[in-house]
Design an enzyme around this catalytic site. Structure first.
Site, short mmCIF file in Angstrom:
data_model
loop_
_atom_site.label_atom_id
_atom_site.label_comp_id
_atom_site.label_asym_id
_atom_site.label_seq_id
_atom_site.Cartn_x
_atom_site.Cartn_y
_atom_site.Cartn_z
N LYS A 176 0.89 -1.17 0.00
CA LYS A 176 0.00 0.00 0.00
C LYS A 176 0.92 1.21 0.00
O LYS A 176 1.40 1.65 1.03
CB LYS A 176 -0.87 -0.03 1.27
CG LYS A 176 -2.22 0.62 1.15
CD LYS A 176 -2.19 2.10 0.83
CE LYS A 176 -1.85 2.95 2.01
NZ LYS A 176 -1.61 4.37 1.65
N GLU A 252 9.89 1.55 10.54
CA GLU A 252 10.90 2.61 10.36
C GLU A 252 10.14 3.91 10.49
O GLU A 252 9.35 4.27 9.61
CB GLU A 252 11.54 2.51 8.96
CG GLU A 252 12.16 1.17 8.61
CD GLU A 252 13.37 0.84 9.44
OE1 GLU A 252 13.94 1.74 10.08
OE2 GLU A 252 13.73 -0.34 9.48
N CYS A 286 14.04 10.78 6.27
CA CYS A 286 13.91 10.53 7.71
C CYS A 286 15.23 10.74 8.44
O CYS A 286 15.25 10.96 9.64
CB CYS A 286 13.43 9.11 7.92
SG CYS A 286 14.51 7.90 7.12
N GLU A 388 9.69 16.57 15.06
CA GLU A 388 10.11 16.40 13.67
C GLU A 388 9.31 17.35 12.78
O GLU A 388 8.08 17.37 12.82
CB GLU A 388 9.86 14.95 13.23
CG GLU A 388 10.31 14.68 11.81
CD GLU A 388 9.91 13.29 11.31
OE1 GLU A 388 8.74 12.92 11.44
OE2 GLU A 388 10.79 12.59 10.77
P1 NAD Z 1 2.49 8.60 7.23
O1 NAD Z 1 2.69 7.83 8.47
O2 NAD Z 1 1.52 9.71 7.22
O3 NAD Z 1 2.04 7.64 6.03
C1 NAD Z 1 2.81 6.52 5.65
C2 NAD Z 1 1.91 5.47 5.05
O4 NAD Z 1 1.02 4.97 6.05
C3 NAD Z 1 1.03 5.97 3.91
O5 NAD Z 1 0.98 4.96 2.93
C4 NAD Z 1 -0.33 6.13 4.58
O6 NAD Z 1 -1.42 6.02 3.71
C5 NAD Z 1 -0.31 4.98 5.56
N1 NAD Z 1 -1.19 5.13 6.72
C6 NAD Z 1 -1.53 6.26 7.38
N2 NAD Z 1 -2.33 5.97 8.43
C7 NAD Z 1 -2.51 4.63 8.43
C8 NAD Z 1 -3.23 3.73 9.25
N3 NAD Z 1 -3.94 4.15 10.30
N4 NAD Z 1 -3.19 2.40 8.96
C9 NAD Z 1 -2.47 1.94 7.91
N5 NAD Z 1 -1.76 2.76 7.09
C10 NAD Z 1 -1.77 4.08 7.35
O7 NAD Z 1 3.95 9.09 6.81
P2 NAD Z 1 4.34 10.05 5.61
O8 NAD Z 1 3.83 11.42 5.94
O9 NAD Z 1 3.93 9.40 4.34
O10 NAD Z 1 5.94 10.01 5.67
C11 NAD Z 1 6.70 10.90 6.44
C12 NAD Z 1 7.11 10.24 7.74
O11 NAD Z 1 7.79 9.02 7.48
C13 NAD Z 1 8.09 11.06 8.55
O12 NAD Z 1 7.74 11.00 9.91
C14 NAD Z 1 9.42 10.36 8.32
O13 NAD Z 1 10.39 10.57 9.34
C15 NAD Z 1 8.99 8.95 8.24
N6 NAD Z 1 9.98 8.14 7.52
C16 NAD Z 1 10.76 7.28 8.23
C17 NAD Z 1 11.74 6.53 7.57
C18 NAD Z 1 12.66 5.58 8.31
O14 NAD Z 1 13.35 4.80 7.65
N7 NAD Z 1 12.70 5.61 9.63
C19 NAD Z 1 11.91 6.66 6.20
C20 NAD Z 1 11.09 7.56 5.52
C21 NAD Z 1 10.12 8.29 6.18
O1 6OD Z 2 18.60 3.90 0.99
C1 6OD Z 2 18.95 3.69 2.15
O2 6OD Z 2 19.92 3.03 2.41
C2 6OD Z 2 18.21 4.30 3.27
N1 6OD Z 2 18.68 4.05 4.49
C3 6OD Z 2 17.11 5.06 3.09
C4 6OD Z 2 16.34 5.65 4.16
C5 6OD Z 2 15.61 6.72 3.91
C6 6OD Z 2 14.73 7.39 4.84
O3 6OD Z 2 13.94 8.31 4.52
#
Ligand code: NAD
Ligand code: 6OD
Length: 493
Positions: A176, A252, A286, A388
């Protein structure tokens, strides 16, 4: 108008409702996306279950790996399509997507395909009280159907980072993707088909989180595990959703990452590294550093250098090769980031640069751009230092001792990433080991090696993604304890 559909059991399938895929560079609608209802999510899960009983279960690890290599080739053969789709969905600069997102997506399949062929199983010889011995070992099996939910910031990269190990370990997946960036997950279906991945092994359902495809997937009783990347708050909601069916999860999540800069750093290299760490992908990685702690002797100089870098960024059209700052993902996310820009002023920040919305005099004014922004002077307890923001923004503060720098950096509920900048490598590695973060870089940032673990502590996540221990995509079904019938030579019995 382009139509983006669900992909279930090898077929593109339309749903009952459509939603708009918006180009963040100018706010135009680039495609209509079909939303999967509960029934279609169920169809996808059942297709995945059937696939686990078919050819995919029979072909063995070597052939699975060969097909994943073909997926990598199929991505490369469609490089320009993936590039166009990712740039239209995210607004990220084409040069960045060409260097980072698409190549890393292909690399993810190759790396995990090769890794799974090498993965071994430990065995232990146990001495038993009767003086004989036994051999103990585990057998690993796929988890089954893995639900994969991904965010919008690095859509293809983060999706393939989960899909590749899950498939390498013999699972089938229902993904998804974020509602903001549905295109490349759908294109990946074509690459899967071209690579000979059997129908039902890779399924895509589009939609939102609560009350939509995301929630239907996490609640589904026949989904055996959920792997999620996104906001910490969403991770908490997913934990509740999976509780009744007791699924394993790997998360993550968000971060409020710190960089620690010592006066003895290589100043030029550090400036370049920090500019990436703060502004790459418009700060929507992130791992981006939103808190920079600088040894007092070089504080003013570093603030000035980073200000210059911020002001040199070019917020052009994403398709232009020399653009290196794109828009934020959506109007809603821009409102969130602008909320923090306003809050920073209320909390008493000094605005070193930025803090507003750029004006272009063309269609980009309907897009979601913000100025790259640097603050100083905030109290450590300020919300802008603690929460954040996920935009092209950082706060820079001075420190006077190693212990103070470590304490400041670790004073967060998150714990995803950190970086340390110093030419004193002993200090670099000592400080790195004191960081309460899943990954710490020394004199670099976002340097990737999938042989080391990736993941966060605290609010930043659960589980680790990396090469030889893709355990979250496997289960140990049985511990086998086999008797060795031969008696030990000096046995008393
Ligand atoms: P988000 O949590 O709003 O959405 C992520 C996904 O979850 C989307 O596909 C969304 O539709 C789905 N989703 C939302 N609510 C849900 C629920 N109740 N049940 C099931 N699915 C649900 O995140 P975003 O705004 O898309 O991304 C930004 C965030 O992601 C930031 O906080 C960022 O730090 C984090 N992030 C973390 C990493 C990592 O590796 N730690 C990497 C990239 C992004
Ligand atoms: O590509 C990678 O190795 C990695 N750690 C991506 C993480 C991205 C977070 O937004």
């Amino acid at each position: 108008m382009k139509s983006i559909q669900n992909y279930i059991d090898g077929q593109f399938v339309r749903g009952k409702r459509e939603f708009a895929d918006v180009n963040p560079a100018d706010g135009s609608v680039s495609a209509e996306v079909t939303e999967a209802d509960r029934g279609q999510v169920d169809d996808a899960v059942q297709a995945a279950r059937r696939a686990l009983r078919g050819e995919w279960a029979r072909i063995g690890v070597r052939e699975r790996a060969a097909r994943l290599h073909k997926v990598a080739e199929a991505i490369e053969a469609r490089f320009d399509c993936f590039l166009r789709a990712e740039v239209a969905d995210t607004g990220k600069p084409v040069a960045l997507a060409a260097k980072l997102d698409v190549p890393r997506a292909a690399a993810n399949f190759r790396v995990f395909a090769d890794a799974v062929k090498m993965a071994g199983i430990e065995s232990f010889q146990t001495e038993t009280p009767d003086g004989r011995s036994a051999l103990n070992y585990a057998v690993r099996k796929p988890l089954g159907v893995v639900g994969i939910i991904t965010p919008w910031n690095l859509p293809l990269l983060l999706l393939t980072w989960k899909v590749a190990p899950a498939l390498a370990c013999g699972n089938a997946v229902v993904v998804k993707p974020s509602e903001e960036t549905p295109a490349t997950a759908t294109l990946l279906a074509e690459a899967m088909h071209a690579a000979g991945i059997p129908n039902g092994v890779y399924n895509v359902v589009h939609g939102f989180g609560p009350g939509s495809a995301g929630e239907f997937l996490t609640q589904h009783p026949d989904v055996n595990a959920v792997t999620f990347t996104g906001e910490s708050r969403t991770g908490a909601a997913i934990m509740k959703a999976v509780a009744p069916t007791v699924k394993p999860v790997s998360f993550e999540l968000g971060g409020k990452n710190a960089a620690i800069v010592f006066a003895d750093c290589d100043f030029e290299e550090t400036g370049r590294g920090l500019a990436d760490a703060v502004f790459l992908n418009t700060g929507q990685v992130c791992l981006c550093a939103e808190r920079i702690y600088v040894e007092r002797a070089i504080f003013e100089r570093l603030v000035e250098a980073l200000k210059k870098k911020a002001e040199q960024l070019r917020a052009g059209w994403p398709r232009e090769q020399d653009t290196n700052l794109g828009p934020l993902i959506s109007a809603q996310h821009r409102e969130k980031v602008m909320g923090y820009y306003r809050l920073a002023r209320e909390e008493g920040a000094t605005v070193v640069t930025g803090g507003g919305i750029p004006e272009f005099g063309d269609a980009r004014d309907q897009g979601f751009y913000v100025q790259p922004t640097i603050y100083t002077g905030l109290a450590e307890a300020a919300r802008c230092v603690k929460e954040e923001i996920f935009g092209p923004v950082c706060h820079i503060a001075p420190f006077d001792s190693e212990d103070e720098a470590v304490a400041l950096a670790n004073d967060t509920k998150y714990g995803l990433a950190a970086s340390v900048w110093t030419t004193n490598l002993k200090r670099g590695h000592t400080i790195a080991q004191r960081m309460n973060a899943g990954i710490t870089w020394v004199n670099c940032w976002f340097l990737r090696d999938l042989r080391t673990p990736f993941g966060g502590v605290g609010l930043s996540g659960i589980g680790r993604e990396f090469l030889f221990r893709a355990e979250q995509y496997l289960r140990s079904t049985l511990g086998i304890r086999g008797r060795i019938e031969e008696r030990r030579r000096n046995s008393l019995s």
